[in-house]
Enzyme design. Structure first.
Site, short mmCIF file in Angstrom:
data_model
loop_
_atom_site.label_atom_id
_atom_site.label_comp_id
_atom_site.label_asym_id
_atom_site.label_seq_id
_atom_site.Cartn_x
_atom_site.Cartn_y
_atom_site.Cartn_z
N GLY A 162 21.73 -24.07 -11.60
CA GLY A 162 21.62 -25.50 -10.95
C GLY A 162 20.29 -26.13 -11.43
CB SER A 163 18.25 -28.76 -9.83
OG SER A 163 18.37 -28.21 -8.48
N GLY A 170 15.89 -23.69 -8.50
CA GLY A 170 15.39 -22.43 -8.76
C GLY A 170 13.98 -22.01 -8.35
CD GLU A 177 21.70 -19.24 -17.71
OE1 GLU A 177 21.46 -20.21 -18.40
OE2 GLU A 177 21.67 -18.10 -18.33
CB CYS A 186 22.76 -27.49 -18.14
SG CYS A 186 23.97 -26.18 -18.92
#
Ligand code: NAD
Length: 505
Positions: free
Chosen positions: A239-240, A244, A261, A295
């Site tokens: 995700g963003s 994270g 990721e 992404c």
């Protein structure tokens, strides 16, 4: 047929039980904003129960030989092949991907299942030379435990399979918290897993422990239950970077493992020797594919001064030919996921223009026919330099274009962003291409030559550096994330020599 009716039919075809569909959380399609279904969200208490059940499943599953575990994943791959069209269509309906990309995402799931099946016979350790006589050393890989998977809306099913297929062959159990924007595809995946589990038991006689695959529908609070649980050995979070940043310290605090990721800000360098025909095609797919919501989407384009005008003209021409609209009706660019995505795009555009950018495109289209959906013309913004707006990931189709004159300088610019996911160079010069791939070149986890930034194959390790989080998923030796390493020393002599020649008597 309405999208809601199509959704009901697809879910029924994939064997989804009504139990999931009796809640009050409405799921909308980005295609027209219509309501697709209402699902029941889980609570944090449900999460704790699921984690406990998953832990019990792990205790059993880790004792099943790895090639047998691989057989379950092989059957899952078969079930996915059978339902490729159904799941692909549901991805389009729920995430707004064009048909080819919805199907492509399911193909990626099938590919990772195939990869994991092979892997189930290749979880190799090492033998290591011991310094002591009549001793041997080896390195063994053991199952890890409960793997928590938190995933983003833009790859609503593939990210789960990248993690789950490897986790299962490695002997783990999996608890999945998909994006709250895409619960229906997740429910379908769980139903397909259950189908595969039944077939597996019928053909092997091995019972799949309840909870080997668990699904938790919810928002950040439910994801956070996975993050904070000492019973979740690995948290794989996609995700963003914002997410994270919240997740990683909490997992670290309890000494859990994290696989991150996160966001990317991917660049292409086009040098004077580049095949421009190839470059322009790659720019188009990388920058506007999935409406800029990958992404690995191309967000920064650096073109050499001497060819900038010609490249830009050709890119603008190809942008103008792209059809925007219903992703299931042959268009190349579908909708943004929702209004928030659209608003973020407009804010980024205003900021870039205020920083000196010259804008083409970027406006909303089809608002009259789809007032509750957000289709946009992909934006191209010529920037005077790499400003703050350019250094920020905006999850929408905005391509920032900049020119360069010096090769070393452009490598430095390509690396001068907080993120480090994907990068590429278009060049027919071996020197430039090899330099780009060298230790002094791109600092990203993915660096390509003469192909775009997006559309990775599952065979390589996928992930990036810096604020992208450092995780690696999918191919190569990414499986090692899902196992614990043990170093063994065995003495088959009648002496007890100590290492480093130490005498202790
Ligand atoms: P997001 O960060 O808003 O949400 C991702 C997931 O994290 C969701 O399931 C969400 O519920 C969960 N979450 C959010 N806050 C949390 C918290 N505090 N604790 C636990 N879970 C939490 O991202 P999004 O909008 O769904 O996806 C877009 C972003 O994902 C982009 O930045 C994109 O680059 C990134 N992405 C990265 C990769 C990769 O492999 N590097 C792949 C896909 C998407």
């Amino acid at each position: 047929m309405s999208l809601a009716n199509q959704t009901q039919a697809l879910l029924a075809k994939m064997g989804v039980s009504d139990a999931y569909l009796n809640g009050d959380y409405a799921v909308h399609s980005p295609i027209d904003g219509s309501e697709l279904a209402k699902v029941a969200l889980h609570s944090t208490d449900d999460a704790h129960t699921a984690i406990a059940q998953s832990k019990a499943a792990f205790i059993t599953w880790r004792t099943i030989p790895a090639p047998k575990r691989g057989e379950l994943v092989r059957i899952l791959g078969e079930v996915l092949r059978e339902h490729k069209d159904d799941l692909g269509a549901l991805v389009s309906i729920e995430a707004g991907k064009i048909t080819a990309e919805g199907l492509g995402e399911v193909q990626e799931m099938i590919d990772i299942c195939d990869f994991a099946v092979g892997l189930s016979r290749q979880l190799y350790g090492l033998t290591i030379a011991s310094e002591r006589p009549s001793h041997h050393m080896r390195e063994t890989w053991h199952p890890l435990g409960v793997v928590g998977v938190i995933s983003a809306f833009n790859f609503p099913v593939a990210v789960w399979s990248w993690n789950a297929a490897l986790a299962w062959v490695c002997g783990n159990s999996v608890v999945w918290k998909p994006s709250e924007k895409t619960p229906l595809t997740a429910i379908a995946c769980q139903a397909l897993f259950e189908k595969a589990a039944t077939k597996f038991t019928q053909s092997t006689g091995i019972t799949v422990p309840q909870g080997l695959s668990a699904l938790l529908l919810g928002k950040a609070d439910v994801g956070n239950a996975l993050v904070e649980s000492h019973d979740v050995a690995l948290v794989s979070a996609t995700g963003s970077t914002r997410m994270g940043r919240l997740v990683a310290p909490k997992v670290a605090e309890r000494f859990g493992k994290c696989l991150l990721e996160l966001g990317g800000n991917n660049a292409m360098i086009v040098t004077p020797s580049a095949d421009l025909e190839l470059a322009v095609r790659a720019i188009l797919f990388s920058a506007v594919g999935t409406a800029g919501q990958r992404c690995t989407t191309l967000r920064r384009l650096f073109v050499h001064d001497s060819i900038k005008d010609v490249v830009l003209e050709r890119v603008k021409k190809s942008y103008a030919s792209v059809s925007i609209g219903n992703p299931m009706q042959g268009n190349l660019v579908g909708p943004l996921i929702d209004k928030d995505g659209f608003d973020a795009m407009q804010i980024a555009i205003s900021r870039a223009v205020a920083e000196g950018g010259v804008l083409t495109g970027g406006e909303r289209v089809l608002a009259d026919t789809h007032p509750d959906a957000y289709y946009v013309k992909p934006a191209i913004i010529e920037m005077p330099s790499q400003t703050d707006a350019v250094k920020t990931e905006t999850f929408a189709p905005i391509l920032y274009v900049m020119s360069y004159s010096d090769f070393d300088e452009v490598i430095a610019l390509q690396n001068d962003v907080p993120q480090g996911l994907s990068s590429c160079i278009f060049s027919d010069s071996v020197k430039e291409a090899e330099y780009f791939l060298s230790a002094s070149g791109s600092d990203c986890g993915i660096a390509n030559v003469n192909i775009g930034t997006s559309g990775a194959e599952i065979g390589g390790a996928f992930g990036g550096e810096k604020e992208t989080g450092g995780g690696r998923e999918s191919g190569s030796d990414a499986w090692k994330n899902y196992m614990r390493r043990q170093t063994n020393t065995v003495n088959y002599s009648s002496e007890l020599p100590l290492a480093q020649g130490i005498v202790f008597d």
